[in-house]
Scaffold this motif. Structure first.
Motif, PDB file in Angstrom:
ATOM      1  N   ALA A 291     -23.914  -5.615  10.029  1.00  0.00           N
ATOM      2  CA  ALA A 291     -23.948  -4.708   8.526  1.00  0.00           C
ATOM      3  C   ALA A 291     -23.231  -4.110   8.197  1.00  0.00           C
ATOM      4  CB  ALA A 291     -25.110  -3.962   9.507  1.00  0.00           C
ATOM      5  N   ALA A 292     -22.123  -3.360   8.900  1.00  0.00           N
ATOM      6  CA  ALA A 292     -20.723  -2.800   8.962  1.00  0.00           C
ATOM      7  C   ALA A 292     -20.008  -3.349   7.666  1.00  0.00           C
ATOM      8  CB  ALA A 292     -20.123  -1.804   9.847  1.00  0.00           C
ATOM      9  N   LYS A 293     -19.759  -4.866   8.209  1.00  0.00           N
ATOM     10  CA  LYS A 293     -19.319  -5.750   7.945  1.00  0.00           C
ATOM     11  C   LYS A 293     -19.827  -6.122   6.421  1.00  0.00           C
ATOM     12  CE  LYS A 293     -15.205  -7.848   7.710  1.00  0.00           C
ATOM     13  NZ  LYS A 293     -13.828  -8.057   7.617  1.00  0.00           N
ATOM     14  N   GLN A 294     -20.934  -6.301   5.884  1.00  0.00           N
ATOM     15  CA  GLN A 294     -21.433  -6.688   4.833  1.00  0.00           C
ATOM     16  C   GLN A 294     -21.543  -5.610   3.698  1.00  0.00           C
ATOM     17  OE1 GLN A 294     -25.218  -8.044   5.830  1.00  0.00           O
ATOM     18  NE2 GLN A 294     -24.908 -10.037   6.714  1.00  0.00           N
ATOM     19  N   GLY A 295     -21.498  -4.166   3.904  1.00  0.00           N
ATOM     20  CA  GLY A 295     -21.104  -3.524   2.566  1.00  0.00           C
ATOM     21  C   GLY A 295     -20.039  -1.726   3.553  1.00  0.00           C
ATOM     22  N   GLU A 296     -20.310  -0.967   2.845  1.00  0.00           N
ATOM     23  CA  GLU A 296     -19.731  -0.039   3.488  1.00  0.00           C
ATOM     24  C   GLU A 296     -19.974   0.392   5.109  1.00  0.00           C
ATOM     25  OE1 GLU A 296     -16.784   2.410   1.833  1.00  0.00           O
ATOM     26  OE2 GLU A 296     -16.589  -0.119   0.207  1.00  0.00           O
ATOM     27  N   PRO A 297     -18.934   0.794   5.778  1.00  0.00           N
ATOM     28  CA  PRO A 297     -19.032   1.197   6.673  1.00  0.00           C
ATOM     29  C   PRO A 297     -19.651   2.636   6.820  1.00  0.00           C
ATOM     30  CG  PRO A 297     -16.985   1.173   6.574  1.00  0.00           C
ATOM     31  CD  PRO A 297     -16.960   0.298   5.395  1.00  0.00           C
ATOM     32  N   ASN A 298     -20.595   3.057   6.460  1.00  0.00           N
ATOM     33  CA  ASN A 298     -21.276   4.581   6.630  1.00  0.00           C
ATOM     34  C   ASN A 298     -22.797   4.137   6.355  1.00  0.00           C
ATOM     35  OD1 ASN A 298     -21.964   7.274   5.256  1.00  0.00           O
ATOM     36  ND2 ASN A 298     -20.394   7.121   3.997  1.00  0.00           N
ATOM     37  N   PRO A 299     -23.464   4.810   6.925  1.00  0.00           N
ATOM     38  CA  PRO A 299     -24.641   4.522   6.866  1.00  0.00           C
ATOM     39  C   PRO A 299     -25.012   5.459   6.005  1.00  0.00           C
ATOM     40  CG  PRO A 299     -23.752   5.869   8.815  1.00  0.00           C
ATOM     41  CD  PRO A 299     -22.586   5.454   8.734  1.00  0.00           C
ATOM     42  N   GLU A 300     -24.169   5.891   5.656  1.00  0.00           N
ATOM     43  CA  GLU A 300     -25.176   7.329   4.277  1.00  0.00           C
ATOM     44  C   GLU A 300     -24.923   6.091   3.092  1.00  0.00           C
ATOM     45  OE1 GLU A 300     -26.247  10.051   4.485  1.00  0.00           O
ATOM     46  OE2 GLU A 300     -25.406  10.410   6.651  1.00  0.00           O
ATOM     47  N   SER A 301     -23.812   5.280   3.166  1.00  0.00           N
ATOM     48  CA  SER A 301     -24.537   4.150   1.999  1.00  0.00           C
ATOM     49  C   SER A 301     -24.819   3.232   1.952  1.00  0.00           C
ATOM     50  CB  SER A 301     -22.682   4.373   0.995  1.00  0.00           C
ATOM     51  OG  SER A 301     -22.082   4.122   2.300  1.00  0.00           O
ATOM     52  N   ASN A 302     -24.446   2.599   2.996  1.00  0.00           N
ATOM     53  CA  ASN A 302     -24.937   1.085   3.658  1.00  0.00           C
ATOM     54  C   ASN A 302     -26.740   1.128   4.474  1.00  0.00           C
ATOM     55  OD1 ASN A 302     -25.534  -0.924   5.285  1.00  0.00           O
ATOM     56  ND2 ASN A 302     -23.002  -1.220   5.626  1.00  0.00           N
TER      57      ASN A 302
END
Length: 239
Positions: free
Chosen positions: A33-44
């Protein structure tokens, strides 16, 4: 719905209590999940979802941070998301979701877990039509009436609200997953006993004792596979 979600979850957690398997599975899912987008839960959103689910399973912070750091570090490890469908004893139905870096290996292992335990793999679509994708969110400290009022105020019409043990479980459409959680957060509730996007059988079946024992052995064999993330089925295993 009669799914006894808390019983299902508690059984899985108890089974995994003395192993690191469940943490390893979450570590892989968090990394992807972190690799598919930004490694930030606020924006991913995908990362936020898996972290919310990991929280309900008490995944250690160190596991979460290691997976996110791996994604931040530019690891080139790639995983494919796969879904297998199959049949167990007495026509029972099973859906298997996996994350793998070797599709051929995973397919062979899942097929073997089925066939060695009285089941067989089906083709895509052979089972899934008997299941409904469902958002499952659970909270404590509220009654079903409280939750219904809370969701009505948020203009959310969900499938079902059921009291299960100390929790109230909300069954909603998949696209309502975040809206239901946000409605709880707006009411000051940020801890969930369950936060899953699941596949629920449209109807459960009860197996004879011998067939159920064989079925449970098959499910254990599938869940033991490193690449398998989640397993859904239509068998009522009781409490």
């Amino acid at each position: 719905m009669g799914r006894k979600w808390n019983n299902i979850k508690e059984k899985k957690a108890s089974k995994d209590a003395n192993t690191s398997r469940i943490y390893a599975k979450f570590g892989r899912k968090i990394y992807v999940a972190a690799k598919q987008g930004e490694p930030n839960p606020e924006s991913n959103i995908a990362l936020r979802d898996v972290l919310e689910r990991a929280k309900t399973y008490s995944v250690p912070k160190a596991i979460i941070e290691r997976a996110i750091d791996k994604a931040k570090g530019g690891s080139d490890e790639v995983f494919d998301e796969l879904r297998y469908e199959g049949f167990g004893p007495n026509g029972s139905m099973v859906i298997v979701d996996a994350l793998t870096n070797n599709v051929n290996r995973t397919a062979a292992e899942v097929r073997a877990a089925f066939s060695k335990n009285g089941g067989n793999m089906g083709v895509s679509g052979s089972v899934a039509y008997m299941f409904d994708a469902t958002a499952v969110i659970g909270v404590e400290g509220k009654t079903a009436e409280d939750v219904l009022e809370l969701l009505m105020e948020a203009d959310l019409d969900v499938r079902d609200i059921i009291e299960e043990g100390d929790s109230v479980i909300v069954y909603a459409e998949p696209e309502q997953f975040h809206a239901v959680q946000e409605a709880f957060r707006q009411a000051g509730i940020s801890d969930f006993t369950v936060a899953e996007l699941s596949m629920l059988a449209q109807s459960d079946v009860t197996l004879p004792e011998d067939a159920q024992a064989k079925f449970e052995k098959m499910i254990d064999a599938i869940e033991d596979l490193e690449d398998v993330q989640q397993v859904f089925h239509n068998v009522d295993l009781g409490e």
